[in-house]
Design an enzyme around this catalytic site. Sequence first.
Site, PDB file in Angstrom:
ATOM      1  N   PHE A 118     -13.549 -41.247 -18.888  1.00  0.00           N
ATOM      2  CA  PHE A 118     -14.872 -40.647 -19.150  1.00  0.00           C
ATOM      3  C   PHE A 118     -14.762 -39.409 -20.044  1.00  0.00           C
ATOM      4  O   PHE A 118     -15.452 -38.404 -19.825  1.00  0.00           O
ATOM      5  CB  PHE A 118     -15.576 -40.268 -17.846  1.00  0.00           C
ATOM      6  CG  PHE A 118     -16.128 -41.407 -17.041  1.00  0.00           C
ATOM      7  CD1 PHE A 118     -16.106 -42.710 -17.502  1.00  0.00           C
ATOM      8  CD2 PHE A 118     -16.675 -41.163 -15.791  1.00  0.00           C
ATOM      9  CE1 PHE A 118     -16.621 -43.755 -16.743  1.00  0.00           C
ATOM     10  CE2 PHE A 118     -17.201 -42.192 -15.017  1.00  0.00           C
ATOM     11  CZ  PHE A 118     -17.168 -43.488 -15.488  1.00  0.00           C
ATOM     12  N   SER A 182     -15.529 -47.821 -13.341  1.00  0.00           N
ATOM     13  CA  SER A 182     -14.375 -47.490 -14.165  1.00  0.00           C
ATOM     14  C   SER A 182     -13.168 -47.256 -13.261  1.00  0.00           C
ATOM     15  O   SER A 182     -13.263 -46.536 -12.265  1.00  0.00           O
ATOM     16  CB  SER A 182     -14.640 -46.233 -14.989  1.00  0.00           C
ATOM     17  OG  SER A 182     -13.437 -45.783 -15.593  1.00  0.00           O
ATOM     18  N   ASN A 184     -10.649 -45.535 -14.124  1.00  0.00           N
ATOM     19  CA  ASN A 184      -9.926 -44.398 -14.691  1.00  0.00           C
ATOM     20  C   ASN A 184     -10.416 -43.039 -14.220  1.00  0.00           C
ATOM     21  O   ASN A 184      -9.960 -42.015 -14.713  1.00  0.00           O
ATOM     22  CB  ASN A 184      -9.986 -44.472 -16.224  1.00  0.00           C
ATOM     23  CG  ASN A 184      -9.388 -45.767 -16.732  1.00  0.00           C
ATOM     24  OD1 ASN A 184      -8.332 -46.189 -16.278  1.00  0.00           O
ATOM     25  ND2 ASN A 184     -10.078 -46.418 -17.660  1.00  0.00           N
ATOM     26  N   LYS A 224     -23.271 -51.081 -13.016  1.00  0.00           N
ATOM     27  CA  LYS A 224     -22.124 -51.791 -13.593  1.00  0.00           C
ATOM     28  C   LYS A 224     -21.003 -51.866 -12.573  1.00  0.00           C
ATOM     29  O   LYS A 224     -20.569 -50.842 -12.034  1.00  0.00           O
ATOM     30  CB  LYS A 224     -21.639 -51.090 -14.858  1.00  0.00           C
ATOM     31  CG  LYS A 224     -20.573 -51.880 -15.623  1.00  0.00           C
ATOM     32  CD  LYS A 224     -20.346 -51.299 -17.003  1.00  0.00           C
ATOM     33  CE  LYS A 224     -19.390 -52.161 -17.818  1.00  0.00           C
ATOM     34  NZ  LYS A 224     -19.243 -51.655 -19.204  1.00  0.00           N
ATOM     35  N   THR A 254     -13.654 -53.222 -16.745  1.00  0.00           N
ATOM     36  CA  THR A 254     -12.272 -53.648 -16.966  1.00  0.00           C
ATOM     37  C   THR A 254     -11.583 -53.970 -15.643  1.00  0.00           C
ATOM     38  O   THR A 254     -12.055 -53.603 -14.571  1.00  0.00           O
ATOM     39  CB  THR A 254     -11.491 -52.551 -17.693  1.00  0.00           C
ATOM     40  OG1 THR A 254     -11.558 -51.341 -16.920  1.00  0.00           O
ATOM     41  CG2 THR A 254     -12.073 -52.291 -19.070  1.00  0.00           C
ATOM     42  N   GLY A 275     -10.774 -57.372 -22.757  1.00  0.00           N
ATOM     43  CA  GLY A 275     -10.491 -58.403 -23.739  1.00  0.00           C
ATOM     44  C   GLY A 275     -10.384 -59.781 -23.111  1.00  0.00           C
ATOM     45  O   GLY A 275     -10.825 -60.021 -21.979  1.00  0.00           O
ATOM     46  N   TYR A 325     -17.256 -55.522 -26.625  1.00  0.00           N
ATOM     47  CA  TYR A 325     -16.599 -54.268 -26.979  1.00  0.00           C
ATOM     48  C   TYR A 325     -15.221 -54.589 -27.564  1.00  0.00           C
ATOM     49  O   TYR A 325     -15.021 -54.504 -28.772  1.00  0.00           O
ATOM     50  CB  TYR A 325     -16.512 -53.342 -25.768  1.00  0.00           C
ATOM     51  CG  TYR A 325     -15.751 -52.030 -25.973  1.00  0.00           C
ATOM     52  CD1 TYR A 325     -15.032 -51.761 -27.135  1.00  0.00           C
ATOM     53  CD2 TYR A 325     -15.740 -51.049 -25.000  1.00  0.00           C
ATOM     54  CE1 TYR A 325     -14.343 -50.570 -27.316  1.00  0.00           C
ATOM     55  CE2 TYR A 325     -15.048 -49.849 -25.169  1.00  0.00           C
ATOM     56  CZ  TYR A 325     -14.343 -49.631 -26.328  1.00  0.00           C
ATOM     57  OH  TYR A 325     -13.658 -48.447 -26.488  1.00  0.00           O
TER      58      TYR A 325
END
EC number: 1.3.5.2
Length: 345
Positions: A118, A182, A184, A224, A254, A275, A325
């Site tokens: 973030f 997230s 992270n 999300k 992710t 991905g 993305y």
Amino acid sequence: MALVPYPLTRPFLFGMDPEAAHELTLGSIARFQNTPLQCLWSQSRIADPVTVAGLRFPNRIGLAAGLDKNGRCIDGLGAMGFGFIEVGTVTPLGQPGNPKPRMFRLPEKNALINRLGFNNEGLASFLANVQRATSFRRNGGLLGLNIGKNAVTPIENAADDYLIALAGVYPHADYVTVNISSPNTKNLRALQSDAALDALLGALQTRRLALATEHGRSVPMFVKIAPDLDEAQVRVIAATLRHNGIDGVIATNTTLARDAVAGLAHADEAGGLSGAPVLAASNRVIAQLRAELGGAYPIIGVGGVLSGADARSKRAAGADLVQVYTGLIYRGPALVPECARALRG
């Protein structure tokens, strides 16, 4: 049509550190958006209007949050043909994120790992950038604003940050996304658990109803979620979304899983994997959400879209709209109209 085909520029960008390439690209778009040089990357927008969550989207393909964290490039990115763009994640206060290096390519699998954390300039700067964007929304594009909590805020006080951010972005958003997935930010995914999620969403919904009265319009709110959820967890999340009157869900963020990239360089780096390897897990969560929430509940699908066929797989799983993305990094702007055409009709 872009004047410079992306396959010609990708080797140059992929020769750089991933985050440096990211910043160079965003800086160039920010500098040259709304100028004649925008033709270097612009694409025709494919018309495929659809109404989701009470909003009229020009087409079904959007940009996921995370690429433009500070909202600097809304008009320039919009020129790639997106029907909607989501910017952020923004936190109340600016923060540097995690130490570098924190972004890694896995080109053998069309994947990235990031542990950015973030990193953003904070709410005040973000809103100034959003208000400077004009052409994308004037041409019918819709804008989602993605909110999160500061790293220094204890998880038990997370709602305070989300409420501050919600109040700030509300007047400027077509929809708001609450990012609780997230990997992270320490302990952030704990907010997906039953009691914590119910408390957070209840507080946000109460504030949103007050903001709707204050501003004279209702702005849809999405949540999300992560792909690393089992069926029981998805079932609880779906019920909690319904219980709190949340308008829609974005699936997914992710993944922490590494099975699909085991043995590759950087595969063991900490962070979220995005991905192509995320496609199946994301679609599994989307399909279960659709089964739990019914046919009319808005779902935005994201994760692993690198082709029009991938975008169609999201629709087949149950998504109403699709975001990209990492696919944009590997495929370039031509991916946007390709996906829009694949999703049309």
